[in-house]
Design an enzyme around this catalytic site. Structure first.
Site, PDB file in Angstrom:
ATOM      1  N   ARG A   1       6.396  -8.200   1.874  1.00  0.00           N
ATOM      2  CA  ARG A   1       7.286  -7.808   2.974  1.00  0.00           C
ATOM      3  C   ARG A   1       7.852  -9.029   3.673  1.00  0.00           C
ATOM      4  O   ARG A   1       9.040  -9.073   4.007  1.00  0.00           O
ATOM      5  CB  ARG A   1       6.562  -6.914   3.982  1.00  0.00           C
ATOM      6  CG  ARG A   1       7.493  -6.533   5.150  1.00  0.00           C
ATOM      7  CD  ARG A   1       6.838  -5.651   6.202  1.00  0.00           C
ATOM      8  NE  ARG A   1       6.650  -4.297   5.751  1.00  0.00           N
ATOM      9  CZ  ARG A   1       5.485  -3.651   5.810  1.00  0.00           C
ATOM     10  NH1 ARG A   1       4.417  -4.249   6.300  1.00  0.00           N
ATOM     11  NH2 ARG A   1       5.386  -2.424   5.374  1.00  0.00           N
TER      12      ARG A   1
ATOM     13  N   LYS B   1       0.828  -1.216   0.000  1.00  0.00           N
ATOM     14  CA  LYS B   1       0.000   0.000   0.000  1.00  0.00           C
ATOM     15  C   LYS B   1       0.863   1.268   0.000  1.00  0.00           C
ATOM     16  O   LYS B   1       0.657   2.163  -0.812  1.00  0.00           O
ATOM     17  CB  LYS B   1      -0.944   0.006   1.230  1.00  0.00           C
ATOM     18  CG  LYS B   1      -1.898  -1.184   1.263  1.00  0.00           C
ATOM     19  CD  LYS B   1      -2.821  -1.143   2.461  1.00  0.00           C
ATOM     20  CE  LYS B   1      -2.104  -1.326   3.792  1.00  0.00           C
ATOM     21  NZ  LYS B   1      -1.439  -2.643   3.937  1.00  0.00           N
ATOM     22  N   THR B   2       1.814   1.318   0.916  1.00  0.00           N
ATOM     23  CA  THR B   2       2.696   2.484   0.993  1.00  0.00           C
ATOM     24  C   THR B   2       3.462   2.648  -0.321  1.00  0.00           C
ATOM     25  O   THR B   2       3.597   3.753  -0.845  1.00  0.00           O
ATOM     26  CB  THR B   2       3.682   2.317   2.177  1.00  0.00           C
ATOM     27  OG1 THR B   2       2.916   2.226   3.377  1.00  0.00           O
ATOM     28  CG2 THR B   2       4.648   3.480   2.269  1.00  0.00           C
TER      29      THR B   2
ATOM     30  N   ASP C   1      -1.079   7.129   6.475  1.00  0.00           N
ATOM     31  CA  ASP C   1      -1.032   5.693   6.712  1.00  0.00           C
ATOM     32  C   ASP C   1      -1.872   5.373   7.947  1.00  0.00           C
ATOM     33  O   ASP C   1      -2.092   6.244   8.785  1.00  0.00           O
ATOM     34  CB  ASP C   1       0.429   5.292   6.953  1.00  0.00           C
ATOM     35  CG  ASP C   1       0.691   3.852   6.551  1.00  0.00           C
ATOM     36  OD1 ASP C   1      -0.271   3.133   6.207  1.00  0.00           O
ATOM     37  OD2 ASP C   1       1.869   3.451   6.573  1.00  0.00           O
TER      38      ASP C   1
ATOM     39  N   THR D   1      -5.284  -1.043   7.187  1.00  0.00           N
ATOM     40  CA  THR D   1      -5.442  -2.490   7.267  1.00  0.00           C
ATOM     41  C   THR D   1      -6.855  -2.825   7.741  1.00  0.00           C
ATOM     42  O   THR D   1      -7.233  -3.986   7.780  1.00  0.00           O
ATOM     43  CB  THR D   1      -4.437  -3.077   8.281  1.00  0.00           C
ATOM     44  OG1 THR D   1      -4.498  -2.293   9.480  1.00  0.00           O
ATOM     45  CG2 THR D   1      -3.024  -3.044   7.743  1.00  0.00           C
TER      46      THR D   1
HETATM   47  N1  LIG Z   1       4.066  -5.447  -5.803  1.00  0.00           N
HETATM   48  C1  LIG Z   1       5.275  -5.464  -5.235  1.00  0.00           C
HETATM   49  N2  LIG Z   1       6.362  -5.803  -5.967  1.00  0.00           N
HETATM   50  C2  LIG Z   1       7.577  -5.866  -5.379  1.00  0.00           C
HETATM   51  N3  LIG Z   1       7.808  -5.597  -4.075  1.00  0.00           N
HETATM   52  C3  LIG Z   1       6.770  -5.241  -3.319  1.00  0.00           C
HETATM   53  C4  LIG Z   1       5.458  -5.147  -3.845  1.00  0.00           C
HETATM   54  N4  LIG Z   1       4.616  -4.776  -2.865  1.00  0.00           N
HETATM   55  C5  LIG Z   1       5.367  -4.642  -1.764  1.00  0.00           C
HETATM   56  N5  LIG Z   1       6.664  -4.920  -2.028  1.00  0.00           N
HETATM   57  C6  LIG Z   1       7.755  -4.945  -1.054  1.00  0.00           C
HETATM   58  O1  LIG Z   1       7.216  -5.160   0.234  1.00  0.00           O
HETATM   59  C7  LIG Z   1       7.576  -4.110   1.124  1.00  0.00           C
HETATM   60  C8  LIG Z   1       6.354  -3.730   1.924  1.00  0.00           C
HETATM   61  O2  LIG Z   1       5.461  -3.005   1.114  1.00  0.00           O
HETATM   62  P1  LIG Z   1       4.634  -1.767   1.690  1.00  0.00           P
HETATM   63  O3  LIG Z   1       4.215  -0.949   0.537  1.00  0.00           O
HETATM   64  O4  LIG Z   1       5.417  -1.076   2.753  1.00  0.00           O
HETATM   65  O5  LIG Z   1       3.382  -2.551   2.317  1.00  0.00           O
HETATM   66  P2  LIG Z   1       2.150  -1.995   3.169  1.00  0.00           P
HETATM   67  O6  LIG Z   1       2.230  -0.498   3.146  1.00  0.00           O
HETATM   68  O7  LIG Z   1       0.942  -2.524   2.469  1.00  0.00           O
HETATM   69  O8  LIG Z   1       2.301  -2.570   4.538  1.00  0.00           O
HETATM   70  C9  LIG Z   1       8.087  -2.985   0.222  1.00  0.00           C
HETATM   71  O9  LIG Z   1       9.174  -2.344   0.783  1.00  0.00           O
HETATM   72  C10 LIG Z   1       8.532  -3.671  -1.039  1.00  0.00           C
HETATM   73  O10 LIG Z   1       9.899  -3.956  -0.955  1.00  0.00           O
HETATM   74 MG   LIG Z   2       2.535   0.717   4.799  1.00  0.00          MG
END
Ligand SMILES: Nc1ncnc2c1ncn2[C@@H]1O[C@H](COP(=O)(O)OP(=O)(O)O)[C@@H](O)[C@H]1O
Ligand SMILES: [Mg+2]
Length: 363
Positions: free
Chosen positions: A221, A68-69, A113, A162
């Protein structure tokens, strides 16, 4: 509660944050999977660019670690827009969000976030800001207090959560688009592991990529964290293979390995399996706490239904951690179900634990 070596609650350690940032895709091209979302965002962004208007407010929701981030940053990048990052817990007072909003410029992106953590006072400032780009400020106190309305820049709010269910319906309806991120599939996760290995200069066999991906809860992640832990393990492994001085028989594997960079260790399927075993991660990606949750319901509540509170108390874990970190995947795997009466371990869950389901469940 002992040492927590979970790969699932690591956002707090600086080391893991560095890893997140280092491996975060920098373009939509590098962002693996979630094709519907990417396609839709491309359209939204393209249309806004054409009209020369800011993008509508966007909401990303879904379990932690799915990207998401990353998407928020990618949207900003694609637009060439500035992004201001904050979170629902950081914005405590109406004034906090007020000063952020007035500090933005036209076309800027405000990323919030964990937006479900916003309190009422802050939400009330955000509503009119999202809708009319207006900010009400109260000047003075008591009878002489006056409300002043000021114009805000045309910004775009991108929010991530989430827990979409905790957002009020009116708040949700103020977003132009709402995207649900789903767990990835095995081949997407393999691609992510392979990409990360390349970026980390890690040599890893195809079969080992598969092992790491299988243990990764279909979550990028987690995949990245496991890759790093497996790499660390492999560097400490006395039986480790190396290109320079490896034991006989390694050359074939090296040839078929996805081999990158100058690092002389490479990860074989065997090393990966050993590392995962040491981390107590099973072949379905469950770790100790997952099994504790399932076992608590089986042993203390006859398989359920059991209330979240009771489950949390019986394993000394926080309710929110169980709900946000562990349960989404247990439900995705069909090991656990949430019913109106509480949590229930499914017959698949029993099977995975190697137990017989004592009573037939109405599921
Ligand atoms: N579609 C994707 N392709 C490659 N790596 C990804 C992808 N989505 C997430 N990641 C990896 O996973 C990590 C966590 O993603 P993040 O965007 O921080 O997740 P969320 O915000 O949903 O918790 C990122 O730093 C990245 O390295
Ligand atoms: Mg995040």
């Amino acid at each position: 509660m002992g040492v927590n070596h979970s790969n699932l609650i690591p956002q707090t350690t600086p080391d893991d944050q560095v890893l997140d940032n280092a491996l975060r895709p920098k373009t939509f091209g590098e962002y693996v999977g979630q094709n519907n979302i990417k396609e839709n965002l491309r359209i939204v962004i393209g249309a806004a660019k054409k009209r020369n208007e800011p993008v509508e407010h966007l909401l990303f929701h879904g379990p932690s670690g799915l990207g998401k981030t990353t998407l928020a940053y990618l949207v900003a990048k694609e637009l060439g827009a500035n992004i201001r990052v904050t979170s629902g817990t950081a914005l405590e007072k109406a004034g906090d969000v007020g000063s952020i909003l007035t500090g933005l410029s036209d076309g800027d992106i405000l990323f919030i976030d964990e937006v479900h953590r916003l309190n009422k006072a802050v939400e009330e400032v955000i509503y009119p800001a999202m809708e009319n780009f207006k900010l009400d400020i109260v000047i003075g106190k008591g009878n002489s207090a006056k409300t002043l309305q000021i114009d805000l820049p045309r910004f775009t709010l991108i929010a991530a959560t989430t827990k979409i269910s905790m957002l009020s319906a009116p708040f949700r309806s103020r977003f132009g688009a709402n995207y649900r991120l789903d767990f990835y599939n095995q081949s997407d996760i393999e691609e992510i592991v392979s990409r990360s290995a390349r970026l980390l200069n890690v040599n890893i066999e195809k079969e080992a990529i598969k092992e790491v991906a299988l243990a990764s809860r279909f979550t990028p992640r987690v995949a990245n964290r496991l890759l790093k832990r497996v790499r660390d393990f492999s560097q400490m492994d006395p039986e480790r293979s190396s290109r320079a001085s490896g034991p006989e028989g390694t050359h074939d594997s090296v040839a078929s390995a996805t081999s990158y960079g100058m690092d002389d260790t490479y990860i074989t399927a065997n090393t990966a399996q050993k590392a995962l075993k040491m981390l107590e991660i099973d072949d379905k990606g469950l770790e100790e706490t997952d099994r504790k949750i399932l076992l608590a319901i089986v042993n203390n509540f006859d398989g359920g239904p059991a209330g979240l509170k009771s489950v949390a108390a019986s394993i000394s874990e926080e309710e929110s951690t169980i709900e946000d970190v562990y349960e989404p995947y247990l439900m995705q795997m069909g090991f656990l179900a949430r019913t109106p009466k509480g949590r229930v371990v499914t017959s698949r869950g029993f099977e995975h634990l190697g137990l017989k389901n004592k009573k037939p469940k109405l599921l």
